[in-house]
Design an enzyme around this catalytic site. Structure first.
Site, PDB file in Angstrom:
ATOM      1  N   SER A   1       3.010   8.843   1.135  1.00 50.54           N
ATOM      2  CA  SER A   1       3.129   7.642   0.311  1.00 50.54           C
ATOM      3  C   SER A   1       3.367   6.427   1.194  1.00 50.54           C
ATOM      4  O   SER A   1       4.076   6.492   2.194  1.00 50.54           O
ATOM      5  CB  SER A   1       4.295   7.810  -0.672  1.00 50.54           C
ATOM      6  OG  SER A   1       4.498   6.630  -1.416  1.00 50.54           O
TER       7      SER A   1
ATOM      8  N   GLU B   1       9.324   4.100   5.213  1.00 45.90           N
ATOM      9  CA  GLU B   1       7.898   3.825   5.065  1.00 45.90           C
ATOM     10  C   GLU B   1       7.144   4.664   6.107  1.00 45.90           C
ATOM     11  O   GLU B   1       7.200   4.375   7.308  1.00 45.90           O
ATOM     12  CB  GLU B   1       7.636   2.325   5.278  1.00 45.90           C
ATOM     13  CG  GLU B   1       6.190   1.938   5.523  1.00 45.90           C
ATOM     14  CD  GLU B   1       5.210   2.441   4.474  1.00 45.90           C
ATOM     15  OE1 GLU B   1       4.294   3.206   4.851  1.00 45.90           O
ATOM     16  OE2 GLU B   1       5.355   2.081   3.293  1.00 45.90           O
TER      17      GLU B   1
ATOM     18  N   CYS C   1      15.282   2.082   5.199  1.00 47.04           N
ATOM     19  CA  CYS C   1      13.917   1.597   4.986  1.00 47.04           C
ATOM     20  C   CYS C   1      13.893   0.080   5.151  1.00 47.04           C
ATOM     21  O   CYS C   1      14.741  -0.613   4.590  1.00 47.04           O
ATOM     22  CB  CYS C   1      13.420   1.981   3.598  1.00 47.04           C
ATOM     23  SG  CYS C   1      11.708   1.465   3.273  1.00 47.04           S
TER      24      CYS C   1
ATOM     25  N   CYS D   1      12.692   9.429  -7.904  1.00 52.08           N
ATOM     26  CA  CYS D   1      11.929   8.377  -7.234  1.00 52.08           C
ATOM     27  C   CYS D   1      12.659   7.044  -7.330  1.00 52.08           C
ATOM     28  O   CYS D   1      13.038   6.593  -8.409  1.00 52.08           O
ATOM     29  CB  CYS D   1      10.555   8.278  -7.885  1.00 52.08           C
ATOM     30  SG  CYS D   1       9.498   7.016  -7.161  1.00 52.08           S
TER      31      CYS D   1
ATOM     32  N   GLU E   1      18.388  11.792   3.654  1.00 49.42           N
ATOM     33  CA  GLU E   1      18.329  12.534   2.402  1.00 49.42           C
ATOM     34  C   GLU E   1      16.982  13.225   2.271  1.00 49.42           C
ATOM     35  O   GLU E   1      15.938  12.669   2.627  1.00 49.42           O
ATOM     36  CB  GLU E   1      18.533  11.567   1.243  1.00 49.42           C
ATOM     37  CG  GLU E   1      18.680  12.222  -0.109  1.00 49.42           C
ATOM     38  CD  GLU E   1      19.246  11.257  -1.150  1.00 49.42           C
ATOM     39  OE1 GLU E   1      18.819  11.318  -2.310  1.00 49.42           O
ATOM     40  OE2 GLU E   1      20.123  10.446  -0.788  1.00 49.42           O
TER      41      GLU E   1
ATOM     42  N   ASN F   1      13.384   4.599 -12.735  1.00 47.05           N
ATOM     43  CA  ASN F   1      14.640   5.340 -12.637  1.00 47.05           C
ATOM     44  C   ASN F   1      15.739   4.359 -12.232  1.00 47.05           C
ATOM     45  O   ASN F   1      15.642   3.707 -11.192  1.00 47.05           O
ATOM     46  CB  ASN F   1      14.520   6.458 -11.596  1.00 47.05           C
ATOM     47  CG  ASN F   1      13.473   7.477 -11.988  1.00 47.05           C
ATOM     48  OD1 ASN F   1      13.447   7.960 -13.114  1.00 47.05           O
ATOM     49  ND2 ASN F   1      12.569   7.797 -11.063  1.00 47.05           N
TER      50      ASN F   1
ATOM     51  N   HIS G   1       2.435  -0.701  -7.999  1.00 46.28           N
ATOM     52  CA  HIS G   1       3.507  -1.210  -8.872  1.00 46.28           C
ATOM     53  C   HIS G   1       3.226  -2.546  -9.561  1.00 46.28           C
ATOM     54  O   HIS G   1       4.070  -3.019 -10.324  1.00 46.28           O
ATOM     55  CB  HIS G   1       4.830  -1.318  -8.115  1.00 46.28           C
ATOM     56  CG  HIS G   1       5.245  -0.055  -7.433  1.00 46.28           C
ATOM     57  ND1 HIS G   1       5.125   1.188  -8.024  1.00 46.28           N
ATOM     58  CD2 HIS G   1       5.767   0.164  -6.192  1.00 46.28           C
ATOM     59  CE1 HIS G   1       5.564   2.119  -7.186  1.00 46.28           C
ATOM     60  NE2 HIS G   1       5.954   1.532  -6.075  1.00 46.28           N
TER      61      HIS G   1
ATOM     62  N   CYS H   1      14.174  -0.373  -5.637  1.00 44.47           N
ATOM     63  CA  CYS H   1      14.422   0.886  -4.918  1.00 44.47           C
ATOM     64  C   CYS H   1      15.770   0.862  -4.212  1.00 44.47           C
ATOM     65  O   CYS H   1      16.096  -0.100  -3.490  1.00 44.47           O
ATOM     66  CB  CYS H   1      13.302   1.119  -3.902  1.00 44.47           C
ATOM     67  SG  CYS H   1      13.461   2.654  -2.967  1.00 44.47           S
TER      68      CYS H   1
END
Length: 359
Positions: A210, A181, A133, A352, A101, A309, A235, A140
């Site tokens: 990131s 990652e 990931c 995100c 994606e 989100n 976070h 996530c």
């Protein structure tokens, strides 16, 4: 200062996407052609978006027919969805059948948009670096689907060219915040950054990488003295909370992560951005903000607060606007540079934390 980034071997050059001008010149000479054909090839790949060498009309017809089976390295668009804010999510099918994606995020010149609906101020691409990931962060969607493999440099660069072609607008900014990652795929990410900077023409200061934080990898990245922005997904303000959200944090103490970030600032002279997803009742209390400010005291950094989100697999909630602003105010009172980032593409599951390589 010179930047050392892995180069492709001309012996195994194809797919050609991701190669530098000098590598393409060397490759065409290996094919018995003059070096200037390499410059033509470079232009057709990066400026004209050619998908087959057989379509390069400036090449001799006989040579074109010989090159027909050599891959450039482009994907195909498997699905495309548009959010009300203009953000476009793409599912791209790779040559081995895997699907990744990428997201195109337009920022419009609002004053001119009434006269010209396509008037863009900038176009950002959120690129993936892995199929899936392995980090399995609890909030996530990406990590819920598991990990398949690293993306090659041409598969990373292709995402940017795909968005550029679809919008018919040059990409201005890139964020390595899609699937995966990035610092578990360092060589291909560095190679893609070189290509995007030198071949596609996107300034390093317009590129953000990131990471959740992999021991030693931020230090390794710093040694390349890039002018990119490093964004660290923090976070949480302490080790206990962070381990609940990020399983890999168990192997990487928050104090060690922050020490490595401080080294990054010292080596590169570039500040570090810290991504902080706000989860209602979990990490959004004033005392969390106090603790976060204390963690970041005394070095060049900036905090991006990201209201959560939602995804279907977990029941975290987004904090209220008052709670978000109160958290921000505490950080400001402690002279911590901070901004609130509301994600784009929420309605298309392109925001995100929502990416999962599915419709």
């Amino acid at each position: 200062m010179s930047i050392t980034i892995p180069q492709l071997s001309t012996i195994s050059l194809p797919p050609l996407l991701g190669a530098s001008l000098e590598e393409l010149k060397a490759w065409v000479q290996e094919q018995g052609q003059p070096a200037y054909r390499g410059k033509q090839l470079h232009d057709w790949i990066y400026n004209q978006g050619v998908r087959s060498l057989a379509d390069i009309s400036v090449f001799p017809k006989k040579w074109r027919s010989q090159l027909a089976e050599i891959p450039i390295g482009r994907s195909t668009i498997d699905h495309r969805s548009v959010a009300p804010d203009g953000t476009v999510k793409y599912l791209l099918r790779l040559t081995d059948g895997q699907v990744i994606e990428t997201v195109g995020i337009p920022t419009y010149k609002w004053k001119q948009r009434r006269e010209n609906p396509n008037s863009l101020d900038r176009l950002t691409v959120c690129v993936s670096t892995q199929v899936g990931c392995p980090m399995a962060c609890d909030f996530c969607a990406t990590g819920k689907g598991g990990y398949q493999r690293n993306l090659q440099r041409h598969e990373i660069v292709d995402q940017v060219l795909t968005v550029q072609e679809d919008f018919q607008q040059r990409v201005s900014n890139i964020v390595f915040m899609g699937l995966g990652e990035p610092l578990l795929n360092t060589d291909n990410v560095l190679g893609a950054i070189r290509c995007l900077n030198q071949d596609v023409g996107i300034g390093q200061r317009n590129i953000t990488v990131s990471t959740v934080g992999i021991p030693g990898r931020i230090r390794q990245l710093a040694q390349h003295h890039l002018q990119i922005t490093l964004a660290v997904s923090l976070h949480a303000p302490n080790q206990a909370l962070r381990e609940k959200l990020i399983p890999s944090a168990h192997h990487y103490q928050i104090d060690d992560l922050l020490a490595e970030c401080r080294e990054y600032v010292e080596i590169t002279g570039r500040r570090v951005s810290f991504e902080y997803i706000l989860l209602a009742g979990f990490n959004d209390l004033p005392e969390h903000a106090e603790e976060l400010a204390k963690c970041l005291r005394g070095f060049q950094s900036h905090v991006n607060l990201i209201p959560y989100n939602p995804i279907s697999e977990v029941d975290y909630q987004r904090p209220s606007s008052d709670r978000i602003q109160a958290f921000e105010q505490v950080l400001k009172q402690h002279n911590t540079a901070v901004s609130i980032r509301y994600s784009r593409g929420l309605e298309a599951d392109a925001a995100c934390g929502q990416l999962r390589a599915s419709k």
